[in-house]
Write a protein that holds these residues in place. Structure first.
Motif, PDB file in Angstrom:
ATOM      1  N   ASP A  56     -14.717  -5.647   4.073  1.00  0.00           N
ATOM      2  CA  ASP A  56     -14.900  -5.559   5.569  1.00  0.00           C
ATOM      3  C   ASP A  56     -13.556  -5.931   6.057  1.00  0.00           C
ATOM      4  N   ILE A  57     -12.342  -6.296   5.398  1.00  0.00           N
ATOM      5  CA  ILE A  57     -11.289  -6.668   5.680  1.00  0.00           C
ATOM      6  C   ILE A  57     -10.188  -5.614   5.508  1.00  0.00           C
ATOM      7  N   GLY A  58      -9.473  -5.168   6.771  1.00  0.00           N
ATOM      8  CA  GLY A  58      -8.495  -4.252   6.333  1.00  0.00           C
ATOM      9  C   GLY A  58      -7.009  -4.934   6.356  1.00  0.00           C
ATOM     10  N   TRP A  59      -6.711  -4.886   5.105  1.00  0.00           N
ATOM     11  CA  TRP A  59      -5.308  -5.437   4.529  1.00  0.00           C
ATOM     12  C   TRP A  59      -4.173  -4.805   4.976  1.00  0.00           C
ATOM     13  N   VAL A  60      -2.931  -5.357   5.492  1.00  0.00           N
ATOM     14  CA  VAL A  60      -1.747  -4.510   5.509  1.00  0.00           C
ATOM     15  C   VAL A  60      -0.756  -5.620   4.738  1.00  0.00           C
ATOM     16  N   LEU A  61      -0.013  -4.885   4.006  1.00  0.00           N
ATOM     17  CA  LEU A  61       0.857  -5.663   3.194  1.00  0.00           C
ATOM     18  C   LEU A  61       2.369  -5.350   3.622  1.00  0.00           C
ATOM     19  N   THR A  62       2.966  -6.662   4.173  1.00  0.00           N
ATOM     20  CA  THR A  62       4.417  -6.260   4.799  1.00  0.00           C
ATOM     21  C   THR A  62       5.398  -6.836   3.795  1.00  0.00           C
ATOM     22  N   VAL A  63       6.491  -5.999   3.889  1.00  0.00           N
ATOM     23  CA  VAL A  63       7.651  -6.282   3.073  1.00  0.00           C
ATOM     24  C   VAL A  63       9.001  -6.025   3.644  1.00  0.00           C
ATOM     25  N   PRO A  64      10.022  -6.880   3.161  1.00  0.00           N
ATOM     26  CA  PRO A  64      11.276  -6.437   4.109  1.00  0.00           C
ATOM     27  C   PRO A  64      11.907  -4.954   4.059  1.00  0.00           C
ATOM     28  N   VAL A  65      12.536  -4.409   4.984  1.00  0.00           N
ATOM     29  CA  VAL A  65      13.019  -3.282   4.842  1.00  0.00           C
ATOM     30  C   VAL A  65      13.835  -2.854   4.001  1.00  0.00           C
ATOM     31  N   ILE A  66      14.579  -3.604   3.572  1.00  0.00           N
ATOM     32  CA  ILE A  66      15.577  -3.538   2.309  1.00  0.00           C
ATOM     33  C   ILE A  66      15.031  -3.440   1.037  1.00  0.00           C
ATOM     34  N   TRP A  67      13.709  -3.836   0.939  1.00  0.00           N
ATOM     35  CA  TRP A  67      13.188  -3.388  -0.352  1.00  0.00           C
ATOM     36  C   TRP A  67      13.125  -2.085  -0.939  1.00  0.00           C
ATOM     37  N   GLY A  68      13.149  -1.579  -1.861  1.00  0.00           N
ATOM     38  CA  GLY A  68      13.303  -0.290  -2.457  1.00  0.00           C
ATOM     39  C   GLY A  68      11.781  -0.202  -3.142  1.00  0.00           C
ATOM     40  N   GLY A  69      11.753   1.030  -3.759  1.00  0.00           N
ATOM     41  CA  GLY A  69      10.477   1.349  -4.494  1.00  0.00           C
ATOM     42  C   GLY A  69       9.928   0.359  -5.617  1.00  0.00           C
ATOM     43  N   PRO A  70      10.686  -0.146  -6.408  1.00  0.00           N
ATOM     44  CA  PRO A  70      10.174  -1.034  -7.500  1.00  0.00           C
ATOM     45  C   PRO A  70       9.741  -2.255  -6.766  1.00  0.00           C
ATOM     46  N   SER A  71      10.198  -2.951  -5.984  1.00  0.00           N
ATOM     47  CA  SER A  71       9.717  -4.104  -5.125  1.00  0.00           C
ATOM     48  C   SER A  71       8.423  -3.913  -4.546  1.00  0.00           C
ATOM     49  N   LYS A  72       8.338  -2.629  -3.715  1.00  0.00           N
ATOM     50  CA  LYS A  72       7.052  -2.495  -3.163  1.00  0.00           C
ATOM     51  C   LYS A  72       6.001  -2.309  -4.158  1.00  0.00           C
ATOM     52  N   GLN A  73       6.449  -1.561  -5.425  1.00  0.00           N
ATOM     53  CA  GLN A  73       5.164  -1.327  -6.466  1.00  0.00           C
ATOM     54  C   GLN A  73       4.845  -2.827  -6.967  1.00  0.00           C
ATOM     55  N   LEU A  74       5.714  -3.750  -6.846  1.00  0.00           N
ATOM     56  CA  LEU A  74       5.398  -5.021  -7.387  1.00  0.00           C
ATOM     57  C   LEU A  74       4.574  -5.646  -6.499  1.00  0.00           C
ATOM     58  N   MET A  75       4.684  -5.434  -5.257  1.00  0.00           N
ATOM     59  CA  MET A  75       3.708  -6.055  -4.365  1.00  0.00           C
ATOM     60  C   MET A  75       2.419  -5.112  -4.201  1.00  0.00           C
ATOM     61  N   ARG A  76       2.501  -3.958  -4.370  1.00  0.00           N
ATOM     62  CA  ARG A  76       1.291  -3.234  -4.592  1.00  0.00           C
ATOM     63  C   ARG A  76       0.252  -3.815  -5.793  1.00  0.00           C
ATOM     64  N   LYS A  77       1.004  -4.026  -6.940  1.00  0.00           N
ATOM     65  CA  LYS A  77       0.293  -4.351  -8.290  1.00  0.00           C
ATOM     66  C   LYS A  77      -0.183  -5.674  -7.774  1.00  0.00           C
ATOM     67  N   ALA A  78       0.464  -6.655  -7.263  1.00  0.00           N
ATOM     68  CA  ALA A  78       0.237  -8.174  -7.023  1.00  0.00           C
ATOM     69  C   ALA A  78      -1.083  -8.119  -6.108  1.00  0.00           C
ATOM     70  N   ALA A  79      -1.270  -7.115  -5.166  1.00  0.00           N
ATOM     71  CA  ALA A  79      -2.417  -6.826  -4.245  1.00  0.00           C
ATOM     72  C   ALA A  79      -3.619  -6.272  -4.975  1.00  0.00           C
ATOM     73  N   GLU A  80      -3.302  -5.463  -6.031  1.00  0.00           N
ATOM     74  CA  GLU A  80      -4.442  -4.656  -6.689  1.00  0.00           C
ATOM     75  C   GLU A  80      -5.127  -5.917  -7.587  1.00  0.00           C
ATOM     76  N   ASN A  81      -4.303  -6.941  -8.031  1.00  0.00           N
ATOM     77  CA  ASN A  81      -4.932  -7.990  -8.764  1.00  0.00           C
ATOM     78  C   ASN A  81      -5.779  -8.821  -8.188  1.00  0.00           C
ATOM     79  N   VAL A  82      -5.810  -8.736  -6.734  1.00  0.00           N
ATOM     80  CA  VAL A  82      -6.563  -9.744  -5.938  1.00  0.00           C
ATOM     81  C   VAL A  82      -7.540  -9.073  -5.028  1.00  0.00           C
TER      82      VAL A  82
END
Length: 95
Positions: A56-82
């Motif tokens: 029931d929780i709507g999560w939004v992941l925030t990252v700095p604007v200077i982060w590129g695709g690989p950094s965003k993918q890292l955060m997505r994978k971290a969220a996927e684990n949890v």
């Protein structure tokens, strides 16, 4: 329970799924695990304070604007684990 301590945890380089970070004892820890631990901690604190189902929780992941695709993918994978519904997880860049 594993405990890690990171001194001066700055990102002077690009992050990716393969990034590892050195702790104070000289052990390299995958950055994706570190971010997963942080996301899990936030999730667990929320569940202690509010009786709500993870679905029931709507999560939004925030990252700095200077982060590129690989950094965003890292955060997505971290969220996927949890997070249960990580497929619906929007990633928002901020200044």
């Amino acid at each position: 329970m594993k405990i890690y301590f990171f001194c001066l945890f700055f990102f002077q380089r690009r992050l990716s799924i393969e990034t590892t970070i050195l702790d104070v004892k000289g052990k390299y820890v995958p950055a994706v695990d570190i971010f997963s631990y942080a996301i899990r901690y936030i999730r667990d604190c929320l569940h202690k304070e509010v009786e709500i189902q993870s679905e029931d929780i709507g999560w939004v992941l925030t990252v700095p604007v200077i982060w590129g695709g690989p950094s965003k993918q890292l955060m997505r994978k971290a969220a996927e684990n949890v997070i249960v519904n990580f497929q619906l997880l929007p990633i928002v860049s901020f200044y």
